[in-house]
Write a protein that holds these residues in place. Structure first.
Motif, PDB file in Angstrom:
ATOM      1  N   ARG A 183     -15.182   1.628 -58.711  1.00 14.36           N
ATOM      2  CA  ARG A 183     -16.367   2.363 -59.150  1.00 14.36           C
ATOM      3  C   ARG A 183     -16.585   2.229 -60.653  1.00 14.36           C
ATOM      4  O   ARG A 183     -17.533   2.817 -61.178  1.00 14.36           O
ATOM      5  CB  ARG A 183     -16.190   3.840 -58.841  1.00 14.36           C
ATOM      6  N   THR A 191     -11.507   5.651 -50.806  1.00 11.94           N
ATOM      7  CA  THR A 191     -10.818   6.450 -51.833  1.00 11.94           C
ATOM      8  C   THR A 191     -11.228   7.919 -51.728  1.00 11.94           C
ATOM      9  O   THR A 191     -10.412   8.805 -51.930  1.00 11.94           O
ATOM     10  CB  THR A 191     -11.096   5.905 -53.247  1.00 11.94           C
ATOM     11  N   ASP A 201     -17.533  14.487 -60.797  1.00 10.67           N
ATOM     12  CA  ASP A 201     -17.123  13.489 -61.798  1.00 10.67           C
ATOM     13  C   ASP A 201     -16.188  12.477 -61.146  1.00 10.67           C
ATOM     14  O   ASP A 201     -15.553  12.779 -60.126  1.00 10.67           O
ATOM     15  CB  ASP A 201     -16.342  14.149 -62.942  1.00 10.67           C
TER      16      ASP A 201
HETATM   17  N1  LIG Z   1     -12.914   4.824 -57.183  1.00  8.41           N
HETATM   18  C1  LIG Z   1     -12.982   6.093 -57.590  1.00  8.41           C
HETATM   19  N2  LIG Z   1     -12.806   6.396 -58.891  1.00  8.41           N
HETATM   20  C2  LIG Z   1     -12.860   7.640 -59.320  1.00  8.41           C
HETATM   21  N3  LIG Z   1     -13.099   8.703 -58.540  1.00  8.41           N
HETATM   22  C3  LIG Z   1     -13.283   8.475 -57.223  1.00  8.41           C
HETATM   23  C4  LIG Z   1     -13.220   7.155 -56.671  1.00  8.41           C
HETATM   24  N4  LIG Z   1     -13.441   7.243 -55.332  1.00  8.41           N
HETATM   25  C5  LIG Z   1     -13.624   8.539 -55.057  1.00  8.41           C
HETATM   26  N5  LIG Z   1     -13.533   9.295 -56.184  1.00  8.41           N
HETATM   27  C6  LIG Z   1     -13.679  10.766 -56.282  1.00  8.41           C
HETATM   28  O1  LIG Z   1     -13.902  11.316 -54.988  1.00  8.41           O
HETATM   29  C7  LIG Z   1     -15.212  11.906 -54.881  1.00  8.41           C
HETATM   30  C8  LIG Z   1     -15.768  11.676 -53.465  1.00  8.41           C
HETATM   31  O2  LIG Z   1     -15.701  10.304 -53.132  1.00  8.41           O
HETATM   32  P1  LIG Z   1     -16.666   9.678 -52.011  1.00  8.41           P
HETATM   33  O3  LIG Z   1     -16.587  10.451 -50.761  1.00  8.41           O
HETATM   34  O4  LIG Z   1     -16.434   8.222 -51.966  1.00  8.41           O
HETATM   35  O5  LIG Z   1     -18.020  10.010 -52.753  1.00  8.41           O
HETATM   36  P2  LIG Z   1     -19.513   9.778 -52.505  1.00  8.41           P
HETATM   37  O6  LIG Z   1     -19.891  10.374 -51.198  1.00  8.41           O
HETATM   38  O7  LIG Z   1     -20.055  10.519 -53.676  1.00  8.41           O
HETATM   39  O8  LIG Z   1     -19.722   8.296 -52.570  1.00  8.41           O
HETATM   40  C9  LIG Z   1     -16.012  11.246 -56.009  1.00  8.41           C
HETATM   41  O9  LIG Z   1     -17.115  12.012 -56.433  1.00  8.41           O
HETATM   42  C10 LIG Z   1     -14.918  11.119 -57.097  1.00  8.41           C
HETATM   43  O10 LIG Z   1     -14.656  12.349 -57.744  1.00  8.41           O
END
Ligand SMILES: Nc1ncnc2c1ncn2[C@@H]1O[C@H](COP(=O)(O)OP(=O)(O)O)[C@@H](O)[C@H]1O
Length: 190
Positions: free
Chosen positions: A89, A32, A58
Motif C-alpha cells: 500500500r 493484510t 490510518d
Molecule cells: N499494507 C498495509 N499497510 C498498512 N496498513 C494496512 C495494510 N493493510 C491493511 N492495513 C490496515 O488495516 C486496515 C483495514 O485493511 P483492509 O481491510 O485491507 O482495508 P480497506 O477495506 O480499507 O481496503 C487499513 O485501514 C490499515 O489500517
C-alpha cells in the motif's frame, strides 16, 4: 510461483474477487486487513500495536506490516503463488515486497487494479459497516480518511508497477461474475 497483487481503493471488491481467484488458480490469498483484524480480535501483541492506526483509518507503519506479511508468506512454502490483497500500500512496501520475493527466487507477476468511483465505494462501505462490525466502516469521516491515505500513499504505486509493465486496470463496476471474468482475462494472458 505466480504472484498477483490485487489493487484498489477500500470497498473496490478485492476480498470478494480474491475468493474466486484463489480457487480458480490455486493461489494462497493473503489479506493484510484480515490478518490485522484476526490479531485485533485475539488481542495479540501485533493487534495491540495496529489497533490505533486501523480504527482511525490510518495505515499501520510499514515496518510492522511488512514483517507480518513476510511471516504470512513463509507459512506457505509450497504454494503455487500468492494473491496479495491489501499489500503493498506504499512505495516502501512495494520495494520491500520485491526485495523479499527476490530472496525466494520469485517476483510479482502482475498488479491488477479494480477501479470504481469514490462515491459508489463510500456507499458500499457504509452499507458493509452496518453488518461487518468494522469500526472503520461505520463512520464517514474514517472512510474519507482511508481514501486520503490511498490517494497520498497507495495511488503512487500505479506508477511503480507501470514502469515495470506490470500494471493492469479492470472496471470494478458490474456483477461479481462479470468482474471475475475481467480479472481472469488478464491473468490468463500472463
Ligand atoms: N499494507 C498495509 N499497510 C498498512 N496498513 C494496512 C495494510 N493493510 C491493511 N492495513 C490496515 O488495516 C486496515 C483495514 O485493511 P483492509 O481491510 O485491507 O482495508 P480497506 O477495506 O480499507 O481496503 C487499513 O485501514 C490499515 O489500517
Amino acid at each position: 510461483m505466480i504472484n498477483i497483487v490485487l489493487f484498489g481503493k477500500p470497498g473496490a471488491g478485492k476480498g470478494t474477487q480474491a475468493e474466486f481467484l484463489k480457487e480458480k488458480y490455486q493461489l494462497t490469498h493473503i489479506s493484510t486487513g484480515d490478518v490485522f483484524r484476526y490479531n485485533l480480535k485475539n488481542d495479540t501483541h501485533l493487534g495491540k500495536e495496529a489497533r490505533v492506526y486501523m480504527d482511525a483509518g490510518d495505515l499501520v507503519p510499514d515496518e510492522l506490516t511488512t514483517k507480518m506479511l513476510i511471516d504470512e508468506v513463509n507459512k506457505h512454502p509450497d504454494t503455487n503463488g500468492i494473491l496479495f490483497d491489501g499489500y503493498p500500500r506504499t512505495i516502501a512496501q512495494a520495494q520491500a515486497l520485491d526485495a523479499f520475493l527476490t530472496t525466494i527466487n520469485s517476483s510479482v507477476a502482475a498488479t491488477i487494479a479494480l477501479e470504481a468511483d469514490d462515491e459508489i465505494l463510500v456507499a458500499r462501505l457504509l452499507e458493509r459497516g452496518k453488518t461487518s462490525g468494522r469500526i472503520d466502516d461505520q463512520d464517514e469521516e474514517k472512510i474519507r480518511n482511508r481514501y486520503q491515505e490511498y490517494n497520498d500513499k497507495t495511488a503512487p504505486l500505479m506508477g511503480y508497477y507501470k514502469e515495470q509493465n506490470k500494471f493492469h486496470a479492470v472496471n470494478g463496476i458490474g456483477t461479481i461474475q462479470e468482474i471475475t471474468q475481467r480479472l481472469t482475462q488478464v491473468i490468463d494472458q500472463l
